[in-house]
Design a protein around this motif. Structure first.
Motif, PDB file in Angstrom:
ATOM      1  N   LEU A   1       0.830  -1.201   0.000  1.00 20.06           N
ATOM      2  CA  LEU A   1       0.000   0.000   0.000  1.00 20.06           C
ATOM      3  C   LEU A   1       0.866   1.253   0.000  1.00 20.06           C
ATOM      4  O   LEU A   1       1.900   1.286   0.662  1.00 20.06           O
ATOM      5  CB  LEU A   1      -0.898   0.011   1.242  1.00 20.06           C
ATOM      6  CG  LEU A   1      -1.767  -1.220   1.450  1.00 20.06           C
ATOM      7  CD1 LEU A   1      -2.502  -1.113   2.772  1.00 20.06           C
ATOM      8  CD2 LEU A   1      -2.761  -1.362   0.319  1.00 20.06           C
ATOM      9  N   TYR A   2       0.419   2.250  -0.717  1.00 23.27           N
ATOM     10  CA  TYR A   2       1.063   3.558  -0.649  1.00 23.27           C
ATOM     11  C   TYR A   2       0.320   4.353   0.410  1.00 23.27           C
ATOM     12  O   TYR A   2      -0.836   4.716   0.224  1.00 23.27           O
ATOM     13  CB  TYR A   2       1.010   4.254  -1.996  1.00 23.27           C
ATOM     14  CG  TYR A   2       1.859   3.576  -3.032  1.00 23.27           C
ATOM     15  CD1 TYR A   2       3.229   3.801  -3.064  1.00 23.27           C
ATOM     16  CD2 TYR A   2       1.304   2.711  -3.957  1.00 23.27           C
ATOM     17  CE1 TYR A   2       4.016   3.175  -3.999  1.00 23.27           C
ATOM     18  CE2 TYR A   2       2.091   2.082  -4.900  1.00 23.27           C
ATOM     19  CZ  TYR A   2       3.449   2.316  -4.919  1.00 23.27           C
ATOM     20  OH  TYR A   2       4.232   1.695  -5.848  1.00 23.27           O
TER      21      TYR A   2
ATOM     22  N   MET B   1      -1.739   7.763  -0.068  1.00 20.29           N
ATOM     23  CA  MET B   1      -2.882   7.885  -0.971  1.00 20.29           C
ATOM     24  C   MET B   1      -4.157   7.527  -0.227  1.00 20.29           C
ATOM     25  O   MET B   1      -4.118   6.808   0.765  1.00 20.29           O
ATOM     26  CB  MET B   1      -2.739   6.912  -2.152  1.00 20.29           C
ATOM     27  CG  MET B   1      -1.533   7.154  -3.003  1.00 20.29           C
ATOM     28  SD  MET B   1      -1.345   5.835  -4.195  1.00 20.29           S
ATOM     29  CE  MET B   1      -1.931   6.637  -5.656  1.00 20.29           C
TER      30      MET B   1
ATOM     31  N   GLU C   1      -7.939   6.588  -4.454  1.00 18.22           N
ATOM     32  CA  GLU C   1      -6.811   6.941  -5.331  1.00 18.22           C
ATOM     33  C   GLU C   1      -5.952   5.710  -5.591  1.00 18.22           C
ATOM     34  O   GLU C   1      -5.525   5.450  -6.714  1.00 18.22           O
ATOM     35  CB  GLU C   1      -5.933   8.009  -4.675  1.00 18.22           C
ATOM     36  CG  GLU C   1      -6.444   9.416  -4.787  1.00 18.22           C
ATOM     37  CD  GLU C   1      -5.680  10.376  -3.887  1.00 18.22           C
ATOM     38  OE1 GLU C   1      -5.945  11.563  -3.965  1.00 18.22           O
ATOM     39  OE2 GLU C   1      -4.818   9.929  -3.090  1.00 18.22           O
ATOM     40  N   TYR C   2      -5.730   4.976  -4.509  1.00 19.59           N
ATOM     41  CA  TYR C   2      -4.894   3.780  -4.622  1.00 19.59           C
ATOM     42  C   TYR C   2      -5.521   2.773  -5.584  1.00 19.59           C
ATOM     43  O   TYR C   2      -4.842   2.234  -6.464  1.00 19.59           O
ATOM     44  CB  TYR C   2      -4.707   3.170  -3.235  1.00 19.59           C
ATOM     45  CG  TYR C   2      -3.972   1.858  -3.227  1.00 19.59           C
ATOM     46  CD1 TYR C   2      -2.614   1.805  -3.496  1.00 19.59           C
ATOM     47  CD2 TYR C   2      -4.637   0.668  -2.960  1.00 19.59           C
ATOM     48  CE1 TYR C   2      -1.930   0.614  -3.498  1.00 19.59           C
ATOM     49  CE2 TYR C   2      -3.971  -0.533  -2.956  1.00 19.59           C
ATOM     50  CZ  TYR C   2      -2.616  -0.553  -3.222  1.00 19.59           C
ATOM     51  OH  TYR C   2      -1.946  -1.748  -3.227  1.00 19.59           O
TER      52      TYR C   2
ATOM     53  N   PHE D   1      -5.168   3.850  -9.045  1.00 21.53           N
ATOM     54  CA  PHE D   1      -3.801   3.591  -9.519  1.00 21.53           C
ATOM     55  C   PHE D   1      -3.644   2.119  -9.919  1.00 21.53           C
ATOM     56  O   PHE D   1      -3.118   1.802 -10.995  1.00 21.53           O
ATOM     57  CB  PHE D   1      -2.815   3.964  -8.408  1.00 21.53           C
ATOM     58  CG  PHE D   1      -1.414   3.479  -8.617  1.00 21.53           C
ATOM     59  CD1 PHE D   1      -0.690   3.885  -9.733  1.00 21.53           C
ATOM     60  CD2 PHE D   1      -0.813   2.627  -7.701  1.00 21.53           C
ATOM     61  CE1 PHE D   1       0.607   3.450  -9.934  1.00 21.53           C
ATOM     62  CE2 PHE D   1       0.482   2.182  -7.898  1.00 21.53           C
ATOM     63  CZ  PHE D   1       1.191   2.591  -9.020  1.00 21.53           C
ATOM     64  N   VAL D   2      -4.148   1.221  -9.060  1.00 22.21           N
ATOM     65  CA  VAL D   2      -4.039  -0.205  -9.367  1.00 22.21           C
ATOM     66  C   VAL D   2      -4.816  -0.547 -10.639  1.00 22.21           C
ATOM     67  O   VAL D   2      -4.356  -1.330 -11.472  1.00 22.21           O
ATOM     68  CB  VAL D   2      -4.522  -1.059  -8.175  1.00 22.21           C
ATOM     69  CG1 VAL D   2      -4.479  -2.528  -8.523  1.00 22.21           C
ATOM     70  CG2 VAL D   2      -3.671  -0.797  -6.956  1.00 22.21           C
TER      71      VAL D   2
ATOM     72  N   GLY E   1      -5.195   1.358 -13.084  1.00 19.68           N
ATOM     73  CA  GLY E   1      -4.321   1.780 -14.174  1.00 19.68           C
ATOM     74  C   GLY E   1      -3.257   0.742 -14.457  1.00 19.68           C
ATOM     75  O   GLY E   1      -2.975   0.411 -15.612  1.00 19.68           O
ATOM     76  N   LEU E   2      -2.660   0.219 -13.379  1.00 21.97           N
ATOM     77  CA  LEU E   2      -1.628  -0.808 -13.550  1.00 21.97           C
ATOM     78  C   LEU E   2      -2.200  -2.049 -14.222  1.00 21.97           C
ATOM     79  O   LEU E   2      -1.548  -2.694 -15.030  1.00 21.97           O
ATOM     80  CB  LEU E   2      -1.045  -1.233 -12.192  1.00 21.97           C
ATOM     81  CG  LEU E   2      -0.119  -0.274 -11.462  1.00 21.97           C
ATOM     82  CD1 LEU E   2       0.392  -0.938 -10.192  1.00 21.97           C
ATOM     83  CD2 LEU E   2       1.052   0.133 -12.321  1.00 21.97           C
ATOM     84  N   LYS E   3      -3.436  -2.374 -13.844  1.00 20.89           N
ATOM     85  CA  LYS E   3      -4.048  -3.585 -14.392  1.00 20.89           C
ATOM     86  C   LYS E   3      -4.661  -3.344 -15.755  1.00 20.89           C
ATOM     87  O   LYS E   3      -5.313  -4.233 -16.308  1.00 20.89           O
ATOM     88  CB  LYS E   3      -5.126  -4.103 -13.424  1.00 20.89           C
ATOM     89  CG  LYS E   3      -4.544  -4.612 -12.115  1.00 20.89           C
ATOM     90  CD  LYS E   3      -5.535  -5.473 -11.374  1.00 20.89           C
ATOM     91  CE  LYS E   3      -4.913  -6.055 -10.127  1.00 20.89           C
ATOM     92  NZ  LYS E   3      -5.783  -7.007  -9.458  1.00 20.89           N
ATOM     93  N   LYS E   4      -4.511  -2.122 -16.241  1.00 18.77           N
ATOM     94  CA  LYS E   4      -4.987  -1.765 -17.582  1.00 18.77           C
ATOM     95  C   LYS E   4      -6.486  -2.024 -17.748  1.00 18.77           C
ATOM     96  O   LYS E   4      -6.935  -2.563 -18.760  1.00 18.77           O
ATOM     97  CB  LYS E   4      -4.187  -2.501 -18.657  1.00 18.77           C
ATOM     98  CG  LYS E   4      -2.695  -2.315 -18.436  1.00 18.77           C
ATOM     99  CD  LYS E   4      -1.861  -2.459 -19.659  1.00 18.77           C
ATOM    100  CE  LYS E   4      -0.481  -1.899 -19.412  1.00 18.77           C
ATOM    101  NZ  LYS E   4       0.627  -2.740 -19.713  1.00 18.77           N
TER     102      LYS E   4
ATOM    103  N   LYS F   1     -10.748   2.745 -19.031  1.00 16.19           N
ATOM    104  CA  LYS F   1     -11.167   3.959 -18.306  1.00 16.19           C
ATOM    105  C   LYS F   1     -12.662   3.955 -17.998  1.00 16.19           C
ATOM    106  O   LYS F   1     -13.070   4.290 -16.892  1.00 16.19           O
ATOM    107  CB  LYS F   1     -10.844   5.196 -19.143  1.00 16.19           C
ATOM    108  CG  LYS F   1      -9.425   5.697 -18.946  1.00 16.19           C
ATOM    109  CD  LYS F   1      -9.424   7.137 -18.410  1.00 16.19           C
ATOM    110  CE  LYS F   1      -8.073   7.531 -17.878  1.00 16.19           C
ATOM    111  NZ  LYS F   1      -7.088   7.801 -18.940  1.00 16.19           N
TER     112      LYS F   1
ATOM    113  N   GLN G   1      -7.349  -4.630  -3.794  1.00 16.34           N
ATOM    114  CA  GLN G   1      -6.352  -4.475  -4.860  1.00 16.34           C
ATOM    115  C   GLN G   1      -6.163  -5.782  -5.629  1.00 16.34           C
ATOM    116  O   GLN G   1      -6.103  -5.787  -6.862  1.00 16.34           O
ATOM    117  CB  GLN G   1      -5.049  -3.995  -4.194  1.00 16.34           C
ATOM    118  CG  GLN G   1      -3.810  -4.050  -5.014  1.00 16.34           C
ATOM    119  CD  GLN G   1      -3.106  -5.382  -4.879  1.00 16.34           C
ATOM    120  OE1 GLN G   1      -2.904  -6.069  -5.866  1.00 16.34           O
ATOM    121  NE2 GLN G   1      -2.755  -5.777  -3.669  1.00 16.34           N
TER     122      GLN G   1
END
Lengths: 368, 288
Positions: A85-86, A89, A93-94, A97-98, A100-103, A106, A145
């Motif tokens: 975890l960040y 955030m 938000e977190y 972000f994940v 986004g990482l997992k594509k 949108k 996540q």
């Protein structure tokens, strides 16, 4: 589906994972069970592509984790031992972000995030900074996540560590819900947990797979064996003669004796009448039994037996052990329970204890 | 890559490091600008830029120290490395986010030549090309700091080692004067460096045979070259060290008024090398 083939991981001279092979079929809950340092986390880290294996191969839905990492990782959601975890955030938000990482596309992000927030019951906490969340909530964010985007395979490394009992139950229920549509692999060193939620258990010790089967089958493996400990007010020879008259005893192990009393450990196939037979054999000879204890072997014993082979020589035994070979395992169990008995440590006493105690009392009365 | 870039940038400004970095860069530049350009009336902003290169020594380690070491310490690298993002995307995402933070003071610098123009004569071409070189020099230092941060778990070690490396690069020009100029002195220095490299190779490979062969071959080659043409060795080490002096490219822009394209290519290649080394470091860690 995951295929792990001859996985070896060395840290310097230390062998963390030693020739591990198994296959994970879709739609079930698998439990990795093993003591601390058995190689569970290392195996999971290799399966998810975080670490490279020294030797061996991991195929996830047919994709090699090293050769086609993107395709393989797309099928897997992973919650490591310490949730990644960040802290600066917010939960939302977190998760964005994940996503986004997992594509995740949108257009679907918002919907997907809301789905997992509802699933792990974090909707109220979504605008809080992660550093202000308690351990249980952080674990849930980590779980969210891993689940985000609903990958086919969800790998959870000790998902319930550090949670309170209520949270543990909630997370277990969540895992069960997930298992309806996903393959779940979780690791734990807590037997009860694995026994309760998993369809299939893999016991790992010293980097080796020492047993893998359903919880019921693992228990059945050892149900044939039973250990009794008796202490009789008789010399060793008398005891031996009396015992030789009782049918169905596999082996007899003399533990201690001072001429007047003798302690014996008896191994026998499970039977309902053995206790009675022993009692009457000694009662007929007017030798008092001061102790009669039975130890039934539970899954816990299987676990302890399989994972407590510290000496390398003993570990070699299990190398040859075919994991589905019932005889081999129960033979090991016999060995181990006798160890336990000799160290005066009763692993699990069940109702038979009580019966034995009452019999003792009966016998004392009859002596009077 | 975009997700990582966005997250990093956001985190620089929620954790204050980004704000402090920008404020620090702008404040120091402001002081030098006031003294050189406003007070003394020197019309070149490039001169100010050249004067503030030392600020990198302090500012860059602060910016780069956390980029990989913090991830590793908090184990958040597990998330990045087990996701579908390629490692080079992770590294580039982080590199570009730091470059973007650095771009903010650089964009503010773009106003300074305009202020000079208000006072009279200004040299936009020199100033803006110098700002470009300054930005690329900063990116070179960022890539070095990023690489060092990827080597360790500790932010402090990352910061101090980055500071040390940048200090050596900064002082490289001055130090060249202290190196021997004679051929024999350079030969000895070369053999010394060779020995250090061989020792490092030995530590990594643990192979006696390879190390000894390399050492012997190196010494033999150096001696033969020395016997055949000793003039090759004259000032060899100081020439080499002089090449490490990265700021010389910026000097070409700011004081010699040269648009040094080869220098810019040099900067870009150094950035490429360190980004590549960072990727390799992350790859290697998974295997050890």
């Amino acid at each position: 589906m995951i295929e792990v083939k001859h996985l070896v991981k060395k840290y310097g001279n230390h062998l963390a994972v030693d020739d591990l092979s198994f296959t994970i079929e879709p739609g079930q809950i698998y439990g990795f069970l093993g003591p601390n340092g058995a190689g569970k986390s290392t195996t999971m880290n290799i399966m998810t592509g975080y670490l490279g294996a020294t030797e061996g191969q991991v195929l996830i839905n047919g994709h090699d984790i090293l050769e086609e990492p993107e395709a393989a990782k797309a099928c897997v959601g992973y919650l490591p031992e310490q949730p990644p975890l960040y802290l600066d955030m917010t939960t939302r938000e977190y998760l964005e972000f994940v996503a986004g990482l997992k594509k995740i596309k949108k257009a679907e992000r918002e919907k997907e995030i809301q789905k997992v927030l509802d699933l792990v019951k974090l909707t109220d906490m979504q605008h809080r900074l992660i550093k202000n969340l308690s351990k249980g909530y952080r674990q849930r964010v980590g779980l969210a996540q891993a689940v985000l985007g609903f990958p086919e395979i969800i790998i959870l490394d000790e998902p319930t560590v550090g949670l309170d009992p209520k949270q543990i139950i909630e997370i277990r229920e969540l895992i069960r819900d997930l298992a309806e549509k996903h393959t779940v692999i979780l690791s734990s060193h807590i037997l009860a947990e694995v026994q309760e939620i998993c369809d299939y258990i893999m016991i790992i010790s010293h980097g080796k797979l020492v047993a893998s089967d359903t919880p019921d089958n693992l228990e059945q493996l050892v149900q044939g064996a039973e250990t009794l400990r008796i202490t009789a007010k008789a010399g060793k020879e008398t005891t031996a003669t009396l015992l030789s008259k009782v049918d169905g005893i596999t082996s007899v192990d003399y533990l201690a004796g001072d001429g007047k009393t003798t302690s014996v450990c008896i191994t026998a196939p499970q039977s309902d009448t053995l206790c009675e037979d022993l009692f009457f054999a000694f009662a007929d000879a007017r030798c008092a039994l001061t102790q009669l204890t039975t130890t039934r072997i539970s899954l816990e014993d299987v676990f302890l037996e399989l994972t407590q082979q510290d000496a390398p020589a003993e570990a070699d035994d299990s190398e040859n052990a075919d994991t589905s070979d019932a005889e081999n395992i129960s033979a090991n169990i016999d060995e181990k329970t006798s160890d336990y008995v000799s160290s005066d440590f009763d692993v699990s006493k069940d109702s038979m204890d009580l019966a034995a105690d009452t019999e003792e009392v009966d016998e004392n009365e009859s002596n009077i | 890559m975009k997700a990582i870039f966005k997250r990093e940038l956001q985190s620089y400004f929620t954790s204050m490091i980004g704000c402090v970095f920008v404020a620090f860069m702008v404040a120091i530049t402001g002081v030098y600008f006031m003294v050189y350009n406003l007070n003394y009336g020197y019309p070149y902003f490039s001169y100010t830029l050249q004067g503030i290169v030392f600020v990198f020594l302090i500012a860059i380690p602060i910016l780069t120290m956390r980029c990989f070491s913090e991830e590793r310490k908090n184990k958040t690298d597990q998330l990045l490395l087990t996701s579908q993002v390629k490692i080079y995307e992770v590294v580039l995402g982080k590199f570009f986010s730091m470059a973007a933070v650095f771009l903010i003071p650089v964009l503010i610098y773009c106003f300074f030549p305009l202020i000079i123009k208000l006072q009279g004569e200004a040299h936009f071409l020199v100033d803006y090309s110098s700002i470009l070189a300054f930005f690329l020099l900063g990116c070179v230092y960022i890539s070095i700091g990023m690489f060092l941060s990827a080597l360790t778990e500790s932010q402090i070690i990352a910061a101090i080692s980055t500071f040390g490396v940048l200090l050596i690069l900064y002082l490289a020009n001055g130090l060249t004067n202290f190196l021997p100029t004679t051929a024999i002195g350079n030969l000895i220095g070369l053999i010394f460096i060779l020995t250090v490299i061989v020792l490092i190779i030995f530590r990594i490979t643990k192979n006696w045979f390879l190390s000894v062969v390399l050492e012997c071959a190196g010494i033999a080659a150096a001696l033969i070259t020395y016997l055949v043409k000793s003039s090759l060795f004259e000032s060899l080490l100081s020439n080499w060290l002089g090449k490490l002096y990265l700021t010389s490219v910026l000097d070409n822009f700011s004081t010699n008024y040269l648009f040094d394209i080869s220098g810019l290519v040099y900067y870009l290649s150094v950035i490429f090398v360190f980004v590549f080394l960072t990727i390799q470091t992350l790859q290697k860690r998974r295997w050890s």
